[in-house]
Design an enzyme around this catalytic site. Structure first.
Site, PDB file in Angstrom:
ATOM      1  N   CYS A 168       0.821  -1.226   0.000  1.00 22.45           N
ATOM      2  CA  CYS A 168       0.000   0.000   0.000  1.00 22.45           C
ATOM      3  C   CYS A 168       0.851   1.271   0.000  1.00 22.45           C
ATOM      4  CB  CYS A 168      -0.950  -0.019   1.187  1.00 22.45           C
ATOM      5  SG  CYS A 168      -1.930  -1.528   1.223  1.00 22.45           S
ATOM      6  N   HIS A 299      -3.102   7.868   6.072  1.00 23.55           N
ATOM      7  CA  HIS A 299      -3.320   6.574   5.421  1.00 23.55           C
ATOM      8  C   HIS A 299      -4.693   6.057   5.858  1.00 23.55           C
ATOM      9  CE1 HIS A 299      -2.102   3.089   3.219  1.00 23.55           C
ATOM     10  NE2 HIS A 299      -2.258   2.285   4.257  1.00 23.55           N
ATOM     11  N   HIS A 336      -9.969   1.586  -0.162  1.00 18.48           N
ATOM     12  CA  HIS A 336      -8.510   1.518  -0.125  1.00 18.48           C
ATOM     13  C   HIS A 336      -8.024   1.027  -1.491  1.00 18.48           C
ATOM     14  CE1 HIS A 336      -4.467   0.961   0.935  1.00 18.48           C
ATOM     15  NE2 HIS A 336      -4.588   0.409   2.134  1.00 18.48           N
TER      16      HIS A 336
END
Lengths: 412, 328
Positions: A168, A299, A336
């Protein structure tokens, strides 16, 4: 000589929107609830919902964009396989290129740096192998860096080419490479961002980790219980300021710095110290103090451990500031995007800076008691400075921090 | 005085040649006369059976190779731990686990996917495991670009040191031909000329800020990276001048530069070898140069080494070897 790096174009593809104006609206209004992806049967998993882009919708939009721009830009032909591999990225890239006002001549000198989670069409190849099919049609665009190769070919780029896959935090890796290429004079223009299609294996993996919420992603909410996977693409055009100035381009933001660090702690469990170092280094390289930052796009996956670690790290960096930044996560709205998350959040950060207002966290209903303003319903969302930060974390304890600054009025 | 970036150690594991092994469904005549060379993974297999550890083939080799690299550089684990050491890998295909998990899901369903396997199914898993094992806290990334991947990784490492983001960076170039990547490598090579080989390998360089290396007692005349930049195939004369200026640093404009460029994909060597190392190619070429007695015999001190991809992108590095005997 070190060059100043600015952003001159942006493009976005998500489940809900294609295009920056629509994305701005989405950030202001919030999104509809996540739903079942059409790409595979999610019914066999514990958490079943995603923010999955409809490939047909994106492909229709891409064909239109190609039809409109191909002649003027001298674009190459896109095959079906190209579209499957890099369709979202190409659609976002075309928007970014158009906004930046890049000509085919400028594109020749440009490079690209693309982030991805798994990348390429290897899953299709593997399926074909399992069925005993070794035919040539499955042999191309298989390696993870294939999307960048497609963008290079179609757009006629001759500059630096690179792909990153660091879970990520992939986008921050891609941005750091592109930033350095412009800053060091290897290329005057770079297309940088992420391109990811939802993948059943990732959906299964995050389910196995029990990291997915069944209903919605609620970052920094007392009742948060995980992430929701999304997919799509986000591309930024970044450019040497002198180059942009000479051609009369409009700067959207200055990319003030990029910083990277590693926790060296655990594969899936973040430790705040690593993110603290990334944020501090980003500030140091931009020659800024924490007080300068008015907004942090976190995040913020909505998992217990991520948001907790991030809150601790933010406190360590900004706790001593007279005026703390507003913090938020946009994953409640977009999902996400994994490898592309850092890129779409960089764009959300720039849009927030330009609007002077942090995106509303519509899915966060019971905000956690932390010493930062979360832009939930009823809170003042005004960003008080011209600087914003975007953070990314990834498996393996990878951390990255980006700093953006609004260009002064009349600077161009 | 400008602080240089030096190469203070280099290691490589390269598969030896041999007949095409039996992988997938078409292991023999269908692929013609080329070879696919695999590394010996027996040590990893023994480790896996004994400890059921967290390592994959690539992460296991990578962690062990770091130990060799440190020994060669005269460094300890304690000396490299902390935020001043970075780690970066470059590979054209990345880690096969990323693809294998899809097959596993197809075969076993959701119950076949567990947290450990999923964590292993990321291209940065090997570097992340290594960073944890050695306490490395600087930048840590995985490049998965084309045949230039290893050189792209070296470019990033060079950036980080010259930008003072770290003092040392371990650069890893590798290719992992486990299934399904192995099958794909074979399939791609069907049109290759007779005698052509594709080879699994892992290569590692330790880049250091010269002042830091000298301060710990390393030799002051270790090979120096005089510059590194990107380019493209078919570049015009102006681009060639830019590349030369960028990679030669402060060298005299008339200084002779010897060129070792991967002419085709990740091919390595001075033209006699018909072996493709894919993303590991350019970095392997550097490791071979620095470990070769040829460096001194040829009395050519400044080298240009590069990698070019099929898509036309390239990375070029300048390396100055000041010792007459082999460098490392």
């Amino acid at each position: 000589m070190t060059r100043s790096v600015i952003v001159t174009g942006m493009g976005v593809v998500t489940r809900d929107v294609i295009g920056i104006p629509e994305f701005s609206q989405l950030l202001a209004d919030g999104s509809a609830a996540p739903g079942r992806p059409s790409q595979f049967d999610s019914g066999r998993f514990r958490a079943k919902n995603a923010f999955a882009t409809d490939p047909e919708v994106a492909q229709t939009a891409l064909r239109k964009a190609l039809l409109r721009m191909s002649k003027d830009m001298g674009l190459g032909d896109m095959t079906e396989a190209d579209m499957n591999c890099a369709g979202y990225g190409m659609l976002a890239a075309l928007e970014a290129v158009e906004q930046a006002g890049l000509t085919s001549q400028i594109l020749k000198s440009a490079g690209c740096s693309i982030a991805t989670t798994s990348g390429g069409l290897m899953d299709g190849y593997t399926d074909a192998l399992n069925e005993g099919d070794h035919s040539a049609q499955f042999q191309e665009l298989v390696s993870p860096g294939s999307a960048a190769v497609v963008l290079r070919r179609i757009l006629g780029l001759q500059g630096p080419l690179c792909s990153f896959s660091c879970a990520c935090a992939s986008s921050i890796g891609a941005v750091s490479y592109a930033f350095m290429r412009v800053q060091n004079g290897d290329a005057p223009v770079m297309l940088v961002g992420g391109n990811d299609r939802i993948r059943e294996a990732d959906f299964a993996g995050f389910n196995a980790l029990r990291a997915m919420d069944r209903n919605s992603c609620r970052p920094f909410d007392v009742d948060r219980s995980g992430m929701i996977i999304g997919d799509g693409a986000a591309i930024l055009v970044i450019e040497d300021e002198e180059h942009a100035r000479a051609r009369g381009a409009r700067p959207l933001a200055r990319m003030a710095s990029v910083a990277l660090s590693t926790d060296s702690h655990h594969i899936t469990c973040p430790q705040p110290g690593g993110l603290v170092r990334a944020m501090e280094q980003a500030l140091e390289f931009a020659n800024m103090k924490p007080e300068a930052v008015g907004y942090v796009n976190c995040h913020g996956t909505g998992t217990q451990i991520n948001d907790e670690a991030e809150a601790v790290a933010l406190e360590a960096v900004f706790g001593g500031s007279q005026k703390r930044p507003i913090i938020s996560s946009t994953k409640g709205i977009t999902g996400h995007l994994l490898g592309s998350a850092g890129a779409i959040e960089a764009i959300a950060t720039i849009l927030a800076l330009r609007a002077g207002e942090a995106p509303k966290m519509t899915s966060t209903i019971n905000p956690e008691d932390i010493a930062f303003t979360l832009p939930v319903e009823g809170e003042d969302r005004t960003i008080r400075t011209t600087v914003a930060m975007s953070n990314s974390l990834g498996f393996g304890g990878l951390n990255g921090s980006l700093l953006f600054e609004l260009p002064a009025t009349g600077e161009f | 005085m400008k602080d240089s970036v030096i190469v203070s150690a280099a290691c490589a594991d390269v598969a030896s040649g041999g007949p095409l092994p039996a992988i997938g469904h078409n292991a023999d005549a269908a692929f013609g006369s080329f070879n696919v060379n695999f590394l010996d993974h027996s040590e990893f297999e023994a480790h896996r059976k004994a400890e059921r550890g967290r390592h994959t083939k690539v992460s296991y080799r990578l962690c062990n190779m770091v130990e060799r690299l440190l020994k060669e550089a005269g460094l300890t684990k304690e000396e490299i731990s902390g935020p001043r050491t970075a780690l970066i890998s470059g590979s054209s295909y990345g880690c096969s686990q990323v693809f294998d998990i899809h097959r596993r899901l197809s075969k076993h369903g959701p119950r076949g996917i567990d947290a450990v396997r999923f964590a292993q199914a990321t291209h940065n898993y090997p570097v992340s495991v290594c960073a944890i094992e050695y306490g490395l806290m600087g930048p840590c990334l995985a490049v998965v670009s084309t045949e230039t991947a290893g050189m792209d990784a070296m470019l990033c490492a060079y950036d980080w040191i010259t930008e003072n983001r770290c003092d040392r960076a371990i650069v890893v170039g590798f290719e992992d031909f486990s299934s399904p990547v192995g099958e794909h490598v074979c399939a791609r090579a069907t049109d290759a000329p007779p005698g052509y080989s594709v080879t699994e390998s892992m290569v590692m360089l330790l880049l250091e800020r010269q002042s830091v290396a000298v301060a710990r007692g390393a030799a002051s005349d270790l090979p120096e990276i005089t510059g590194i930049t990107t380019t493209y195939s078919g570049a015009d004369a102006a681009e060639a001048v830019r590349v030369r200026a960028k990679i030669t640093g402060e060298a005299d404009v008339n200084e002779e530069i010897s060129t070792l460029t991967s002419q085709r994909l990740g091919q390595c060597g001075a033209g006699t070898e018909d072996t493709d190392y894919l993303g590991a190619g350019g970095v392997l070429e550097i490791a071979r140069l620095l470990n070769s007695p040829d460096v001194g015999q040829r009395r050519r001190q400044h080298w240009q080494i590069g990698a070019l991809s099929q898509s036309g992108s390239g990375v070029m590095a300048g390396i100055k070897v000041t010792q007459l005997e082999f460098a490392l």
